[in-house]
Scaffold this motif. Structure first.
Motif, PDB file in Angstrom:
ATOM      1  N   THR A 160       8.961  11.780  -2.149  1.00  0.00           N
ATOM      2  CA  THR A 160       7.890  12.438  -2.193  1.00  0.00           C
ATOM      3  C   THR A 160       6.557  11.599  -2.081  1.00  0.00           C
ATOM      4  O   THR A 160       6.758  10.237  -2.845  1.00  0.00           O
ATOM      5  N   ASP A 161       5.592  11.753  -1.447  1.00  0.00           N
ATOM      6  CA  ASP A 161       4.514  10.919  -1.312  1.00  0.00           C
ATOM      7  C   ASP A 161       3.417  11.475  -2.392  1.00  0.00           C
ATOM      8  O   ASP A 161       2.787  12.339  -2.282  1.00  0.00           O
ATOM      9  N   ALA A 162       3.476  10.554  -3.613  1.00  0.00           N
ATOM     10  CA  ALA A 162       2.650  10.979  -4.902  1.00  0.00           C
ATOM     11  C   ALA A 162       1.427  10.101  -4.677  1.00  0.00           C
ATOM     12  O   ALA A 162       1.091  10.027  -5.939  1.00  0.00           O
ATOM     13  N   VAL A 163       1.001   9.970  -3.661  1.00  0.00           N
ATOM     14  CA  VAL A 163      -0.085   8.832  -3.858  1.00  0.00           C
ATOM     15  C   VAL A 163      -1.415   9.233  -4.463  1.00  0.00           C
ATOM     16  O   VAL A 163      -2.128   8.481  -5.167  1.00  0.00           O
ATOM     17  N   GLN A 164      -1.662  10.824  -4.136  1.00  0.00           N
ATOM     18  CA  GLN A 164      -2.751  11.336  -4.776  1.00  0.00           C
ATOM     19  C   GLN A 164      -2.367  12.184  -6.257  1.00  0.00           C
ATOM     20  O   GLN A 164      -3.339  12.255  -6.889  1.00  0.00           O
ATOM     21  N   ALA A 165      -1.184  12.026  -6.301  1.00  0.00           N
ATOM     22  CA  ALA A 165      -0.698  12.852  -7.747  1.00  0.00           C
ATOM     23  C   ALA A 165      -0.640  11.984  -8.779  1.00  0.00           C
ATOM     24  O   ALA A 165      -1.394  12.304  -9.954  1.00  0.00           O
ATOM     25  N   LEU A 219       3.501   5.478  -4.441  1.00  0.00           N
ATOM     26  CA  LEU A 219       2.119   5.565  -4.885  1.00  0.00           C
ATOM     27  C   LEU A 219       1.307   4.275  -4.363  1.00  0.00           C
ATOM     28  O   LEU A 219       1.855   3.154  -3.939  1.00  0.00           O
ATOM     29  N   SER A 220      -0.166   4.269  -4.860  1.00  0.00           N
ATOM     30  CA  SER A 220      -0.828   3.254  -4.143  1.00  0.00           C
ATOM     31  C   SER A 220      -1.818   2.923  -5.130  1.00  0.00           C
ATOM     32  O   SER A 220      -2.463   3.742  -5.939  1.00  0.00           O
ATOM     33  N   GLY A 221      -2.152   1.702  -5.048  1.00  0.00           N
ATOM     34  CA  GLY A 221      -2.984   0.911  -6.107  1.00  0.00           C
ATOM     35  C   GLY A 221      -4.532   1.466  -6.057  1.00  0.00           C
ATOM     36  O   GLY A 221      -5.009   1.702  -6.925  1.00  0.00           O
ATOM     37  N   HIS A 222      -4.897   1.556  -4.820  1.00  0.00           N
ATOM     38  CA  HIS A 222      -6.261   1.860  -4.609  1.00  0.00           C
ATOM     39  C   HIS A 222      -6.906   3.282  -4.998  1.00  0.00           C
ATOM     40  O   HIS A 222      -8.103   3.566  -4.941  1.00  0.00           O
ATOM     41  N   LYS A 223      -5.873   4.193  -5.040  1.00  0.00           N
ATOM     42  CA  LYS A 223      -6.205   5.472  -5.786  1.00  0.00           C
ATOM     43  C   LYS A 223      -6.384   5.822  -7.234  1.00  0.00           C
ATOM     44  O   LYS A 223      -6.827   6.629  -7.654  1.00  0.00           O
ATOM     45  N   ILE A 224      -5.754   4.555  -7.895  1.00  0.00           N
ATOM     46  CA  ILE A 224      -5.996   4.577  -9.392  1.00  0.00           C
ATOM     47  C   ILE A 224      -6.763   3.277 -10.162  1.00  0.00           C
ATOM     48  O   ILE A 224      -6.151   3.086 -10.726  1.00  0.00           O
ATOM     49  N   GLU A 234       1.018  16.609   5.723  1.00  0.00           N
ATOM     50  CA  GLU A 234       1.313  15.261   5.114  1.00  0.00           C
ATOM     51  C   GLU A 234       0.269  14.330   5.584  1.00  0.00           C
ATOM     52  O   GLU A 234      -0.604  14.542   6.673  1.00  0.00           O
ATOM     53  N   HIS A 235       0.124  13.380   4.890  1.00  0.00           N
ATOM     54  CA  HIS A 235      -1.037  12.436   5.335  1.00  0.00           C
ATOM     55  C   HIS A 235      -0.348  11.637   6.482  1.00  0.00           C
ATOM     56  O   HIS A 235       0.753  11.443   6.882  1.00  0.00           O
ATOM     57  N   PRO A 236      -1.400  11.180   7.176  1.00  0.00           N
ATOM     58  CA  PRO A 236      -0.914  10.374   8.580  1.00  0.00           C
ATOM     59  C   PRO A 236       0.000   9.355   8.397  1.00  0.00           C
ATOM     60  O   PRO A 236       0.869   9.022   9.271  1.00  0.00           O
ATOM     61  N   CYS A 248       0.960  -1.141  -0.264  1.00  0.00           N
ATOM     62  CA  CYS A 248      -0.115   0.045  -0.117  1.00  0.00           C
ATOM     63  C   CYS A 248       0.933   1.220   0.266  1.00  0.00           C
ATOM     64  O   CYS A 248       2.013   1.248   0.082  1.00  0.00           O
ATOM     65  N   GLY A 249       0.237   2.293   0.045  1.00  0.00           N
ATOM     66  CA  GLY A 249       1.053   3.644   0.033  1.00  0.00           C
ATOM     67  C   GLY A 249       1.595   3.758   1.239  1.00  0.00           C
ATOM     68  O   GLY A 249       2.824   4.469   1.444  1.00  0.00           O
ATOM     69  N   THR A 250       1.024   3.523   2.379  1.00  0.00           N
ATOM     70  CA  THR A 250       1.589   3.525   3.605  1.00  0.00           C
ATOM     71  C   THR A 250       2.894   2.806   3.777  1.00  0.00           C
ATOM     72  O   THR A 250       3.932   3.401   4.189  1.00  0.00           O
ATOM     73  N   GLU A 251       2.909   1.477   3.231  1.00  0.00           N
ATOM     74  CA  GLU A 251       4.196   0.756   3.462  1.00  0.00           C
ATOM     75  C   GLU A 251       5.131   1.414   2.425  1.00  0.00           C
ATOM     76  O   GLU A 251       6.436   1.440   2.722  1.00  0.00           O
TER      77      GLU A 251
HETATM   78  N1  PLP Z   1      -0.390   9.342   1.177  1.00  0.00           N
HETATM   79  C1  PLP Z   1      -1.510  10.000   0.845  1.00  0.00           C
HETATM   80  C2  PLP Z   1      -1.249  11.434   0.193  1.00  0.00           C
HETATM   81  C3  PLP Z   1      -2.921   9.294   0.760  1.00  0.00           C
HETATM   82  O1  PLP Z   1      -3.743  10.052   0.377  1.00  0.00           O
HETATM   83  C4  PLP Z   1      -2.847   8.057   1.271  1.00  0.00           C
HETATM   84  C5  PLP Z   1      -4.236   7.349   1.510  1.00  0.00           C
HETATM   85  O2  PLP Z   1      -5.212   8.145   1.523  1.00  0.00           O
HETATM   86  C6  PLP Z   1      -1.730   7.413   1.778  1.00  0.00           C
HETATM   87  C7  PLP Z   1      -0.616   7.933   1.783  1.00  0.00           C
HETATM   88  C8  PLP Z   1      -1.913   5.879   2.224  1.00  0.00           C
HETATM   89  O3  PLP Z   1      -2.233   4.943   1.079  1.00  0.00           O
HETATM   90  P1  PLP Z   1      -2.817   3.701   1.553  1.00  0.00           P
HETATM   91  O4  PLP Z   1      -4.171   3.784   1.948  1.00  0.00           O
HETATM   92  O5  PLP Z   1      -2.439   3.081   0.316  1.00  0.00           O
HETATM   93  O6  PLP Z   1      -1.959   2.992   2.543  1.00  0.00           O
END
Ligand code: PLP
Length: 400
Positions: free
Chosen positions: A174-179, A197-202, A98-100, A70-73
């Motif tokens: 860079t946390d580009a999960v939303q970009a 990056l994270s799969g479930h956002k795309i 930043e995201h938590p 996931c993005g968090t990992e």
């Molecule tokens: N970083 C950002 C900016 C996010 O918006 C999110 C999820 O909302 C995450 C990280 C975490 O991603 P994941 O849910 O895949 O762990």
């Protein structure tokens, strides 16, 4: 049930083509990609193809992509890998919004003795670059700044931040999960060292992400185990979701080129429609540098969770900028960092769209929101007192 889903920064619908690509890896192609036999080898080749597809989305080379859960990992791996590779430097720079997934790790590291500088943002959610430059030191091991904010959609000047890091030889994550998947992200043009990056956002499933690690970047694995991912992330691969992420990346590449403009027009239609029909409503975040799918709107003097509940009755799914923590409603750390007045931060709603949304859905929301806001305001003692707009209230004063 007909759902109007405008909560795509939380998660997205898995594209049917992604499901189709994944299915054989749950059924007939169940081999272990590490096995010596051809049955496993076929799976290994499918993973290689997915790696190429993800790499292509951000213009990386396939061996710079590590699959994660996931993005968090990805964030945790990037940060832990860097600080354990550079043990003599103890300073990290990040932002206050930043995201938590990133924020909480840095708060944890600060307790463990790291000096962590949190760069503030202004009322528009834009980064204070002067503060950023002033706090770069010879002891800085890592700069970790998100590409785009998940709550407001504000896009940070990651090119400039990256150049500052490159010039000083500081690692840039860079946390580009939303970009990713919403705006062009090209790691050749923007010379970041690590990108999450994270799969479930795309439109891929939950449970898969990726970390880009530029060739030559010092890297100590976070998950130490088998030889998977070239020893950079142990553990048998979550094959089907990786295949799904590959397929979703192909679709996302196309969407960024051709589909997101339509999403931007829908977002603007919704935003203009709501702002023009509801008094004391305002957009949070710099509208000149924003993801095309996101708008964060404050409806003053009422609270977001009540708005969401009423929207929920109409099957409209969005999210609010206040969260219930230990029984009390707290505005999000992002809106607080921006200095949004309590009366506005409490009533903020994030609408985040995807290419699945339609004009009819936007018009439905535009029609249904004003009476919801009106009804809640009639119940709000504070609104009835006729307090002038944008009055800055402290938490103690705020009746919501
Ligand atoms: N970083 C950002 C900016 C996010 O918006 C999110 C999820 O909302 C995450 C990280 C975490 O991603 P994941 O849910 O895949 O762990």
């Amino acid at each position: 049930m007909n759902i109007i889903y405008v909560d795509n920064n939380a998660t997205t619908r898995v594209d049917p083509a992604v499901v189709e690509a994944m299915m054989p890896y749950y059924t007939e192609n169940y081999g272990n990609p590490s096995s010596m036999h051809a049955f496993g080898g076929n799976v290994s080749r499918a993973i290689s193809k997915a790696r190429e597809q993800v790499a292509s989305l951000i213009n990386a080379s396939p061996d710079e992509i590590i699959f994660t859960s996931c993005g968090t990992e990805s964030d945790s791996t990037a940060i832990s890998a860097t600080i354990s590779s550079i043990p003599d430097k103890k300073h990290i720079i990040t932002s206050r919004v930043e995201h938590p997934a990133v924020k909480n790790l840095y708060e944890h590291l600060a307790k463990k003795g790291y000096k962590v500088t949190f760069v503030p943002v202004d009322r528009q959610g834009s980064l204070d670059l002067d503060f950023f430059y002033d706090h770069l030191t010879d002891d800085t091991a890592l700069i970790s700044i998100m590409w785009a904010n998940n709550e407001t959609g504000v896009v940070f000047p990651i090119d400039e931040i990256t150049r500052a890091a490159n010039d000083r030889g500081i690692v840039l994550h860079t946390d580009a999960v939303q970009a990713v998947g919403k705006i062009p992200v090209d790691v050749q043009k923007t010379n970041v060292d690590l990108l999450s990056l994270s799969g479930h956002k795309i439109h891929a499933p939950k449970g898969v992400g990726a970390l880009y690690v530029r060739k030559g970047t010092k890297f100590t694995p976070f998950l130490i185990g088998g030889h998977q991912e070239k020893g950079r992330r142990g553990g048998t691969e979550n094959v089907a979701t990786i295949i799904g992420l590959g397929k979703a990346s192909v679709l996302a590449e196309e969407l960024v080129k051709t589909g997101m403009a339509k999403v931007g027009r829908l977002r603007d239609r919704l935003e203009k429609g709501l702002i023009s029909r509801v008094q004391n409503a305002m957009v949070n975040g710099d509208t000149s540098s924003r993801l095309p799918n996101t708008t964060n709107i404050s409806f003053e003097y009422i609270e977001g969770e009540s708005i969401l509940l009423m929207m929920n009755e109409l099957n409209i799914c969005a999210s609010s900028g206040s969260a219930c923590t230990s029984g009390s409603l707290e505005p999000s750390h992002v809106l607080r960092a921006m200095g949004i007045p309590f009366t506005a931060a409490h009533g903020s709603i994030r609408f985040s769209l995807s290419h699945y949304n339609t004009e009819e859905e936007m018009d439905f929301i535009i029609e249904k929101m004003p009476p919801i806001i009106d009804r809640l305001r009639r119940m709000s003692p504070f609104w009835n007192q006729g307090k002038p707009a944008n009055t800055m209230l402290t938490g103690a004063e705020c009746p919501l």
